[in-house]
Design an enzyme around this catalytic site. Sequence first.
Site, PDB file in Angstrom:
ATOM      1  N   ASP A  39      -3.777  42.279  46.063  1.00  0.00           N
ATOM      2  CA  ASP A  39      -4.287  41.323  46.557  1.00  0.00           C
ATOM      3  C   ASP A  39      -5.046  41.484  48.025  1.00  0.00           C
ATOM      4  O   ASP A  39      -4.540  42.348  48.414  1.00  0.00           O
ATOM      5  CB  ASP A  39      -3.269  40.049  46.630  1.00  0.00           C
ATOM      6  CG  ASP A  39      -3.567  38.950  47.454  1.00  0.00           C
ATOM      7  OD1 ASP A  39      -4.723  38.333  47.191  1.00  0.00           O
ATOM      8  OD2 ASP A  39      -2.891  38.359  48.264  1.00  0.00           O
ATOM      9  N   ASP A  41      -5.964  38.550  50.817  1.00  0.00           N
ATOM     10  CA  ASP A  41      -5.555  37.755  52.028  1.00  0.00           C
ATOM     11  C   ASP A  41      -3.917  37.563  52.184  1.00  0.00           C
ATOM     12  O   ASP A  41      -3.244  37.665  51.272  1.00  0.00           O
ATOM     13  CB  ASP A  41      -6.188  36.388  51.918  1.00  0.00           C
ATOM     14  CG  ASP A  41      -7.669  36.392  51.828  1.00  0.00           C
ATOM     15  OD1 ASP A  41      -8.288  35.398  52.497  1.00  0.00           O
ATOM     16  OD2 ASP A  41      -8.244  36.977  50.854  1.00  0.00           O
ATOM     17  N   GLU A  48      -5.801  34.384  56.008  1.00  0.00           N
ATOM     18  CA  GLU A  48      -6.515  33.951  54.790  1.00  0.00           C
ATOM     19  C   GLU A  48      -7.598  33.545  55.053  1.00  0.00           C
ATOM     20  O   GLU A  48      -7.901  32.446  56.010  1.00  0.00           O
ATOM     21  CB  GLU A  48      -5.522  32.508  54.350  1.00  0.00           C
ATOM     22  CG  GLU A  48      -4.109  32.719  53.928  1.00  0.00           C
ATOM     23  CD  GLU A  48      -4.097  33.497  52.369  1.00  0.00           C
ATOM     24  OE1 GLU A  48      -5.224  33.037  51.486  1.00  0.00           O
ATOM     25  OE2 GLU A  48      -3.330  34.064  52.124  1.00  0.00           O
ATOM     26  N   ARG A  85     -10.531  23.164  48.399  1.00  0.00           N
ATOM     27  CA  ARG A  85     -10.925  23.780  49.629  1.00  0.00           C
ATOM     28  C   ARG A  85     -12.234  23.960  49.841  1.00  0.00           C
ATOM     29  O   ARG A  85     -12.779  23.594  50.983  1.00  0.00           O
ATOM     30  CB  ARG A  85     -10.122  24.969  49.841  1.00  0.00           C
ATOM     31  CG  ARG A  85      -8.525  24.763  49.927  1.00  0.00           C
ATOM     32  CD  ARG A  85      -7.646  26.160  50.098  1.00  0.00           C
ATOM     33  NE  ARG A  85      -7.522  26.432  48.399  1.00  0.00           N
ATOM     34  CZ  ARG A  85      -6.947  27.701  48.275  1.00  0.00           C
ATOM     35  NH1 ARG A  85      -6.513  28.456  49.357  1.00  0.00           N
ATOM     36  NH2 ARG A  85      -6.774  28.354  47.192  1.00  0.00           N
ATOM     37  N   SER A 129      -9.056  39.774  44.410  1.00  0.00           N
ATOM     38  CA  SER A 129      -8.669  38.721  45.354  1.00  0.00           C
ATOM     39  C   SER A 129      -9.431  37.090  44.861  1.00  0.00           C
ATOM     40  O   SER A 129     -10.214  37.145  44.328  1.00  0.00           O
ATOM     41  CB  SER A 129      -9.505  39.150  46.553  1.00  0.00           C
ATOM     42  OG  SER A 129      -9.488  37.977  47.493  1.00  0.00           O
ATOM     43  N   GLY A 130      -8.535  36.308  45.231  1.00  0.00           N
ATOM     44  CA  GLY A 130      -9.071  34.988  45.076  1.00  0.00           C
ATOM     45  C   GLY A 130      -9.760  34.668  46.326  1.00  0.00           C
ATOM     46  O   GLY A 130     -10.418  33.592  46.527  1.00  0.00           O
ATOM     47  N   LYS A 178      -6.774  38.110  37.787  1.00  0.00           N
ATOM     48  CA  LYS A 178      -6.301  39.331  38.668  1.00  0.00           C
ATOM     49  C   LYS A 178      -5.451  40.158  37.623  1.00  0.00           C
ATOM     50  O   LYS A 178      -5.690  41.536  37.502  1.00  0.00           O
ATOM     51  CB  LYS A 178      -5.319  38.950  39.585  1.00  0.00           C
ATOM     52  CG  LYS A 178      -5.847  38.239  40.765  1.00  0.00           C
ATOM     53  CD  LYS A 178      -4.941  37.968  41.930  1.00  0.00           C
ATOM     54  CE  LYS A 178      -5.545  37.235  43.276  1.00  0.00           C
ATOM     55  NZ  LYS A 178      -4.616  37.347  44.326  1.00  0.00           N
ATOM     56  N   ASP A 201       1.275  38.510  47.576  1.00  0.00           N
ATOM     57  CA  ASP A 201       2.247  37.673  48.414  1.00  0.00           C
ATOM     58  C   ASP A 201       2.442  36.266  47.877  1.00  0.00           C
ATOM     59  O   ASP A 201       3.254  35.546  48.369  1.00  0.00           O
ATOM     60  CB  ASP A 201       1.848  37.913  50.043  1.00  0.00           C
ATOM     61  CG  ASP A 201       0.562  36.802  50.206  1.00  0.00           C
ATOM     62  OD1 ASP A 201       0.547  35.945  50.800  1.00  0.00           O
ATOM     63  OD2 ASP A 201      -0.323  37.217  49.307  1.00  0.00           O
ATOM     64  N   ASN A 204      -0.373  33.067  42.887  1.00  0.00           N
ATOM     65  CA  ASN A 204      -1.380  33.719  42.066  1.00  0.00           C
ATOM     66  C   ASN A 204      -1.376  35.162  41.686  1.00  0.00           C
ATOM     67  O   ASN A 204      -2.150  35.669  40.980  1.00  0.00           O
ATOM     68  CB  ASN A 204      -2.594  33.099  42.483  1.00  0.00           C
ATOM     69  CG  ASN A 204      -3.176  33.898  43.848  1.00  0.00           C
ATOM     70  OD1 ASN A 204      -2.516  34.065  44.621  1.00  0.00           O
ATOM     71  ND2 ASN A 204      -4.768  33.946  44.054  1.00  0.00           N
TER      72      ASN A 204
END
Length: 245
Positions: A39, A41, A48, A85, A129-130, A178, A201, A204
């Site tokens: 991941d 962020d 983030e 968001r 990554s999201g 992912k 972390d 997700n």
Amino acid sequence: MTTSPSSSSTDPSVSLTPLVLQGFTPPLSLGGFKLAAFDMDSTLITIECIDEIAAAAGRKAEVAAITEAAMRGEITDFKDSLRRRLALLKGVGEDALAQVLRDRLRFNPGARELCAALKAAGLKLVLVSGGFTYFTRFVASELGMDFVRSNELEIVDGQLTGGLVMQDWGDICDGEEKRRMMLACAERIGATSAQCIAVGDGANDLPMMGAAGLSVAYHAKPKVREQAMVAINDGGLDRLLDVLR
């Protein structure tokens, strides 16, 4: 180093054991792994990115609250949380992205060292990554990633539209994507899921961590710490090398 379970408390005043191991006996052979998926962020980098972009729009508190709830697993639909968001970022100038990259993006301690050690051992590295390609391109280049998957912000006339660009695999890289990306990259290089390491972390990250032979939580949310085979609660990412030989 300890094999006792991590504290599940959400109280930040509760002291956590610096390195928690469960479900295996260390050390593991680094030669037994062929791929590591990360991941970005709050894992490879300290921030983030979406929260920092929101700060430029004066909406950090609103966006960060949704981010935190999603990372803790309180909002279970990551795609919905991301769309909510992004909608708050509509109209933010592209220059805000450059400002975040220049002034706010920093690598977590040990990120460079861990990635260099894994590459030296012959592992392929995957960044899943999201977050957004604007930042993953930089991070991937700096750390020598072999494969990357992330979301592409839609920008029109120099401003964020509040949407994402559809890519050939889809538009939102969530937990399931992912996992799928990690396993597809493993298959591509002739590796099994048991030969994968997954590092994250937030909630997700759990799908890919659950599919990997070694799951690693880095300064993670309680739900993630509890399920990971390795929880690094203090120190840098390179502490993972303490259990790999």
